[in-house]
Write a protein that holds these residues in place. Structure first.
Motif: not given
Length: 79
Positions: A51-79
């Protein structure tokens, strides 16, 4: 110890909503910029990530002097 200090970079887990999160932060915070990103490959993705083929995987944001990484993935709960 030298003058170089290690920094903790927060990573935010987005359950398939990283594109929307990037847009939200860029609209809500005037000094937020997208410094880099990576995408899932379009082909050869394992079945559980199809479902994520071709979609955004990570985004590196700079907010002022801060660095934040967004990770695009599925459900965080492992089955």
């Amino acid at each position: 110890m030298g003058s170089h200090a290690e920094k903790i970079i927060p990573h935010v887990w987005c359950q398939g909503t990283a594109e929307e999160a990037v847009a939200f932060y860029r609209n809500a915070l005037p000094d937020c910029m997208l410094a880099g990103s990576s995408r899932y490959p379009s082909e050869g993705v394992p079945d559980f990530q199809q479902t994520f083929a071709g979609e955004l995987l990570t985004a590196d944001l700079r907010i002022g002097d801060y660095h934040v990484v967004l990770i695009n993935a599925g459900n965080a709960c492992w089955r």
